[in-house]
Design a protein around this motif. Structure first.
Motif, PDB file in Angstrom:
ATOM      1  N   MET A 109       2.682  42.181  -7.783  1.00 32.77           N
ATOM      2  CA  MET A 109       2.312  40.985  -8.556  1.00 32.77           C
ATOM      3  C   MET A 109       3.556  40.152  -8.800  1.00 32.77           C
ATOM      4  O   MET A 109       4.568  40.650  -9.270  1.00 32.77           O
ATOM      5  N   SER A 110       3.433  38.898  -8.463  1.00 33.57           N
ATOM      6  CA  SER A 110       4.581  38.019  -8.645  1.00 33.57           C
ATOM      7  C   SER A 110       4.643  37.508 -10.077  1.00 33.57           C
ATOM      8  O   SER A 110       3.645  37.113 -10.655  1.00 33.57           O
ATOM      9  N   ASN A 111       5.820  37.572 -10.654  1.00 32.63           N
ATOM     10  CA  ASN A 111       5.996  36.985 -11.977  1.00 32.63           C
ATOM     11  C   ASN A 111       6.784  35.691 -11.873  1.00 32.63           C
ATOM     12  O   ASN A 111       7.340  35.203 -12.852  1.00 32.63           O
ATOM     13  N   GLN A 112       6.798  35.155 -10.659  1.00 31.66           N
ATOM     14  CA  GLN A 112       7.556  33.933 -10.444  1.00 31.66           C
ATOM     15  C   GLN A 112       6.975  32.786 -11.254  1.00 31.66           C
ATOM     16  O   GLN A 112       5.773  32.704 -11.462  1.00 31.66           O
ATOM     17  N   GLN A 113       7.856  31.898 -11.671  1.00 32.07           N
ATOM     18  CA  GLN A 113       7.393  30.667 -12.308  1.00 32.07           C
ATOM     19  C   GLN A 113       6.839  29.750 -11.226  1.00 32.07           C
ATOM     20  O   GLN A 113       7.160  29.887 -10.056  1.00 32.07           O
ATOM     21  N   LEU A 114       5.993  28.813 -11.634  1.00 32.05           N
ATOM     22  CA  LEU A 114       5.529  27.813 -10.681  1.00 32.05           C
ATOM     23  C   LEU A 114       6.720  26.999 -10.206  1.00 32.05           C
ATOM     24  O   LEU A 114       7.692  26.831 -10.945  1.00 32.05           O
ATOM     25  N   PRO A 115       6.626  26.493  -8.982  1.00 28.37           N
ATOM     26  CA  PRO A 115       7.754  25.686  -8.501  1.00 28.37           C
ATOM     27  C   PRO A 115       7.971  24.464  -9.396  1.00 28.37           C
ATOM     28  O   PRO A 115       7.018  23.920  -9.941  1.00 28.37           O
ATOM     29  N   GLU A 116       9.209  24.102  -9.496  1.00 27.87           N
ATOM     30  CA  GLU A 116       9.566  22.881 -10.230  1.00 27.87           C
ATOM     31  C   GLU A 116       8.898  21.696  -9.529  1.00 27.87           C
ATOM     32  O   GLU A 116       8.912  21.606  -8.303  1.00 27.87           O
ATOM     33  N   HIS A 117       8.314  20.805 -10.296  1.00 29.04           N
ATOM     34  CA  HIS A 117       7.671  19.644  -9.668  1.00 29.04           C
ATOM     35  C   HIS A 117       8.730  18.628  -9.267  1.00 29.04           C
ATOM     36  O   HIS A 117       9.495  18.172 -10.112  1.00 29.04           O
ATOM     37  N   PRO A 118       8.809  18.293  -7.981  1.00 30.43           N
ATOM     38  CA  PRO A 118       9.856  17.350  -7.575  1.00 30.43           C
ATOM     39  C   PRO A 118       9.659  15.976  -8.225  1.00 30.43           C
ATOM     40  O   PRO A 118       8.537  15.604  -8.545  1.00 30.43           O
ATOM     41  N   ASP A 119      10.776  15.243  -8.389  1.00 32.40           N
ATOM     42  CA  ASP A 119      10.702  13.917  -8.998  1.00 32.40           C
ATOM     43  C   ASP A 119       9.905  12.958  -8.141  1.00 32.40           C
ATOM     44  O   ASP A 119       9.190  12.110  -8.627  1.00 32.40           O
ATOM     45  N   PHE A 120      10.071  13.106  -6.830  1.00 32.24           N
ATOM     46  CA  PHE A 120       9.472  12.129  -5.934  1.00 32.24           C
ATOM     47  C   PHE A 120       8.833  12.856  -4.765  1.00 32.24           C
ATOM     48  O   PHE A 120       9.408  13.758  -4.184  1.00 32.24           O
ATOM     49  N   LEU A 121       7.616  12.506  -4.430  1.00 30.96           N
ATOM     50  CA  LEU A 121       6.943  13.174  -3.320  1.00 30.96           C
ATOM     51  C   LEU A 121       6.686  12.227  -2.152  1.00 30.96           C
ATOM     52  O   LEU A 121       7.067  12.497  -1.033  1.00 30.96           O
ATOM     53  N   TRP A 122       6.034  11.105  -2.416  1.00 25.29           N
ATOM     54  CA  TRP A 122       5.756  10.179  -1.323  1.00 25.29           C
ATOM     55  C   TRP A 122       5.610   8.761  -1.857  1.00 25.29           C
ATOM     56  O   TRP A 122       5.311   8.544  -3.018  1.00 25.29           O
ATOM     57  N   ARG A 123       5.832   7.806  -0.949  1.00 28.53           N
ATOM     58  CA  ARG A 123       5.596   6.395  -1.286  1.00 28.53           C
ATOM     59  C   ARG A 123       4.091   6.144  -1.268  1.00 28.53           C
ATOM     60  O   ARG A 123       3.332   6.944  -0.742  1.00 28.53           O
ATOM     61  N   ASN A 124       3.660   5.018  -1.802  1.00 24.85           N
ATOM     62  CA  ASN A 124       2.272   4.603  -1.655  1.00 24.85           C
ATOM     63  C   ASN A 124       2.242   3.244  -0.960  1.00 24.85           C
ATOM     64  O   ASN A 124       2.030   2.225  -1.594  1.00 24.85           O
ATOM     65  N   PRO A 125       2.461   3.236   0.358  1.00 26.09           N
ATOM     66  CA  PRO A 125       2.612   1.957   1.051  1.00 26.09           C
ATOM     67  C   PRO A 125       1.270   1.255   1.270  1.00 26.09           C
ATOM     68  O   PRO A 125       0.215   1.878   1.246  1.00 26.09           O
ATOM     69  N   GLU A 126       1.357  -0.054   1.479  1.00 28.60           N
ATOM     70  CA  GLU A 126       0.209  -0.818   1.960  1.00 28.60           C
ATOM     71  C   GLU A 126       0.021  -0.463   3.436  1.00 28.60           C
ATOM     72  O   GLU A 126       1.001  -0.244   4.146  1.00 28.60           O
ATOM     73  N   PRO A 127      -1.220  -0.398   3.903  1.00 29.67           N
ATOM     74  CA  PRO A 127      -1.384  -0.103   5.335  1.00 29.67           C
ATOM     75  C   PRO A 127      -0.825  -1.227   6.206  1.00 29.67           C
ATOM     76  O   PRO A 127      -0.963  -2.395   5.880  1.00 29.67           O
ATOM     77  N   LYS A 128      -0.153  -0.841   7.290  1.00 29.36           N
ATOM     78  CA  LYS A 128       0.297  -1.820   8.268  1.00 29.36           C
ATOM     79  C   LYS A 128      -0.886  -2.257   9.118  1.00 29.36           C
ATOM     80  O   LYS A 128      -1.956  -1.634   9.062  1.00 29.36           O
ATOM     81  N   SER A 129      -0.709  -3.306   9.905  1.00 25.81           N
ATOM     82  CA  SER A 129      -1.840  -3.789  10.708  1.00 25.81           C
ATOM     83  C   SER A 129      -2.098  -2.892  11.910  1.00 25.81           C
ATOM     84  O   SER A 129      -3.176  -2.905  12.481  1.00 25.81           O
ATOM     85  N   SER A 130      -1.092  -2.096  12.294  1.00 22.91           N
ATOM     86  CA  SER A 130      -1.319  -1.240  13.454  1.00 22.91           C
ATOM     87  C   SER A 130      -0.407  -0.020  13.443  1.00 22.91           C
ATOM     88  O   SER A 130       0.720  -0.062  12.908  1.00 22.91           O
ATOM     89  N   TYR A 131      -0.933   1.071  13.988  1.00 19.11           N
ATOM     90  CA  TYR A 131      -0.183   2.329  14.075  1.00 19.11           C
ATOM     91  C   TYR A 131      -0.391   2.936  15.470  1.00 19.11           C
ATOM     92  O   TYR A 131      -1.355   2.623  16.162  1.00 19.11           O
ATOM     93  N   ASP A 132       0.512   3.855  15.813  1.00 12.08           N
ATOM     94  CA  ASP A 132       0.331   4.583  17.080  1.00 12.08           C
ATOM     95  C   ASP A 132      -0.807   5.600  16.956  1.00 12.08           C
ATOM     96  O   ASP A 132      -1.468   5.918  17.935  1.00 12.08           O
ATOM     97  N   ALA A 133      -0.977   6.129  15.751  1.00  8.59           N
ATOM     98  CA  ALA A 133      -2.085   7.053  15.518  1.00  8.59           C
ATOM     99  C   ALA A 133      -2.474   7.006  14.049  1.00  8.59           C
ATOM    100  O   ALA A 133      -1.629   6.791  13.176  1.00  8.59           O
ATOM    101  N   VAL A 134      -3.760   7.194  13.796  1.00  6.53           N
ATOM    102  CA  VAL A 134      -4.265   7.241  12.425  1.00  6.53           C
ATOM    103  C   VAL A 134      -4.995   8.566  12.235  1.00  6.53           C
ATOM    104  O   VAL A 134      -5.837   8.941  13.055  1.00  6.53           O
ATOM    105  N   ILE A 135      -4.632   9.267  11.178  1.00  5.43           N
ATOM    106  CA  ILE A 135      -5.325  10.503  10.815  1.00  5.43           C
ATOM    107  C   ILE A 135      -6.269  10.177   9.671  1.00  5.43           C
ATOM    108  O   ILE A 135      -5.841   9.632   8.654  1.00  5.43           O
TER     109      ILE A 135
END
Lengths: 131, 406
Positions: free
Chosen positions: B1-27
């Motif tokens: 049983m792990s008694n580890q603490q939860l990972p520290e929450h990073p300050d920054f994870l990702w941007r929230n960009p506006e979609p561009k008009s075109s991409y090479d691939a969209v998921i």
């Protein structure tokens, strides 16, 4: 727990029923003429409608009869129950799904002459039919 | 049983960009599989001008709703290969993504309750060993040694007659897995666009050239669908069908308890699976509701059935309380195996059908799906999982063969 209005027994708990999947999927009329693609459609492909969906249910611990039911797959509201072999009643719900390509014929079990029971009061699920 | 603490929450994870008009691939789909796919597209194939579109918030679908079990003890060669590859990736990903999401290899036990179960289990242990998957057969006494809170008396309805055990299996913090992938994707230049619902596709003949969304039309050369329970809805928009049925699948947690459960216990026969999360809540999952559903909720009798099984197997759970229940929409196939590959629409690819067990497959789904999208041909691991198998009959029937029913 769904409260399902069995056309023969009245409203009963979902645990009394078995689910039979999409309704109105007929056995191919000319099975020997089907290619692999068409067999795949008949065996493995079923509509997976988000919205009003015509499906079969069996009241396995009650009257043991199959029937069709129109149910919304998002709200789980039961919109109609109707006899096997009768066409799907019209609803005001989301658009009906595309019929399968393996068979677009009417329900192959259409042998009786029971009229579609859309006008009957018993077709509409009682209030609070789902929860 | 792990008694580890939860990972520290990073300050920054990702941007929230506006979609561009075109991409090479969209998921399409910003859950675990979509994010993993974008990560491997950027990392392995240098495709960084790509976007992940998520109609809600990032990883708020099945990625937020699963019971986080990771294992690879599948019977058939094709499944063992892809799930074992996933497990090997899980083992290195915390370092690679520079994010400790607490992958805890505490082992997974699959109980056998009938003679049929015993035979199936021993056969599967043999098959696993031949495929390089760690597996052991445990008798009831060994089961009790590994998990002392299990009731191995033979006076219960389905007594424990033994279990298979995969020591390298375990659990991970699912939200942190998603955030780990999302942060790396963002670093590599991938645009993660939330609240962006796909409403249709733009096609040139039979080739997809764009995605219509509530944030406008986005041109793209390639589209990868990673929408789990909503795969059929997207396929219908694109003009093809999938052999998928969407069902509600529920899970629940108890309040927090002291560490009592050292491993993960799954039972196919009585259908319950239980682990104890790092914080202490008991996490349990059950089977799917029988009917098709998109409602992200199921019927309570399914939970009741699951609790009855859990209490018989773990008598000390009798006085625990259900704190919260929820449901997700799982995309099931008739052979209980995923579909990863090309579609009838040119330049459109699909990753779906992972059903009730998609979380464990996340890294391998991402790796193989990225390969398929980038090269237009399947990776050797996902080649058997093509849509065509329903036509050729080369099904990978993991129903009842995969340690737990899907």
């Amino acid at each position: 727990m769904l409260l399902i209005p069995c056309p023969n027994c009245g409203s009963r708990d979902e645990t009394e029923f078995h689910y039979g999947g999409q309704a109105h999927v007929a056995y191919p009329e000319n099975p020997t003429e089907l290619n692999d693609r068409e067999w795949a459609e008949f065996l493995f492909y079923r509509d997976n409608t988000k919205g009003a969906f015509a499906e079969r249910w069996l009241h396995s611990t009650g009257c043991r009869q199959w029937f069709n039911m129109l149910r919304d797959t998002v709200t789980y509201d039961i919109q109609a129950v109707y006899a096997m072999g009768t066409p799907r009643p019209a609803t005001t719900g989301p658009a009906a799904s595309e019929p399968g390509t393996a068979s677009t014929a009417a329900d192959s079990t259409t042998t009786g002459n029971a009229a579609p029971s859309t006008s009957s009061s018993s077709t509409t699920a009682p209030e609070g039919a789902t929860k | 049983m792990s008694n580890q603490q939860l990972p520290e929450h990073p300050d920054f994870l990702w941007r929230n960009p506006e979609p561009k008009s075109s991409y090479d691939a969209v998921i399409v789909g910003g859950g675990g599989h979509g994010l993993a796919t974008a990560y491997f597209l950027a990392k392995n194939h240098g495709m960084t001008n790509i976007a992940v579109l998520e109609k809600g918030w990032l990883a708020g679908g099945n990625m937020a709703r699963n019971t986080t079990i990771i294992r690879s003890n599948y019977l058939w060669d094709e499944s063992a290969a892809i799930y074992e590859h996933a497990l090997k990736l899980w083992e290195i990903l915390p370092e690679e993504l520079e994010y400790d999401f607490l992958f805890s290899q505490r082992g997974v036990m699959n109980l056998a309750h009938t003679l049929g179960d015993v035979r199936e289990s021993i056969r599967r242990v043999g098959a696993n060993k031949l495929n390089g998957v760690d597996a052991e057969w445990l008798d009831p006494k060994q089961v009790k040694e590994l998990c002392p809170i299990l009731n191995i008396n033979d006076n219960i309805r389905y007594p424990v007659m033994g279990a298979t055990y995969q020591p390298r299996a375990g659990i991970a913090k699912h939200d942190h897995v998603a955030w780990a992938f999302a942060r790396k994707c963002d670093e590599l230049g991938v645009d993660i666009i939330q609240n962006c619902e796909v409403t249709g596709f733009v096609k040139d003949g039979n080739r997809v050239v764009g995605v219509k969304t509530n944030q406008g039309t986005i041109n793209t050369e390639k589209v990868g669908l990673c929408a789990a329970g909503h795969s059929s809805v997207l396929a219908e928009m694109a003009g093809f069908r999938l052999p998928i049925q969407s069902h509600p699948l529920q899970a629940l947690v108890s309040e927090l308890h002291e560490p009592v459960h050292p491993t993960v216990v799954m039972s196919n026969h009585v259908h319950v699976y239980v682990s104890q999360a790092h914080k202490g809540e008991l996490v349990m999952g059950a089977g799917v509701d029988s009917y098709n559903g998109y409602g992200q909720r199921g019927s309570f009798h399914v939970i009741e059935h699951q609790m009855a099984a859990a209490v018989e197997l773990f008598p000390i759970f009798a006085r625990a309380h259900v704190l919260r229940t929820w449901g997700g929409i799982v995309d099931t196939t008739l052979d209980a195996s995923p579909i990863v590959g090309t579609t009838p629409v040119e330049n459109m690819f699909v990753n779906c059908g992972w059903g009730t067990g998609g979380f464990k497959g996340t890294p391998a789904a991402g790796l193989t799906f990225a390969h398929t999208i980038a090269t237009g041909t399947p990776h050797k691991l996902n080649k058997p999982f093509a849509l065509e198998r329903f036509e050729t009959g080369a099904l990978i029937d993991e129903h009842g063969a995969a340690a737990v029913a899907h």
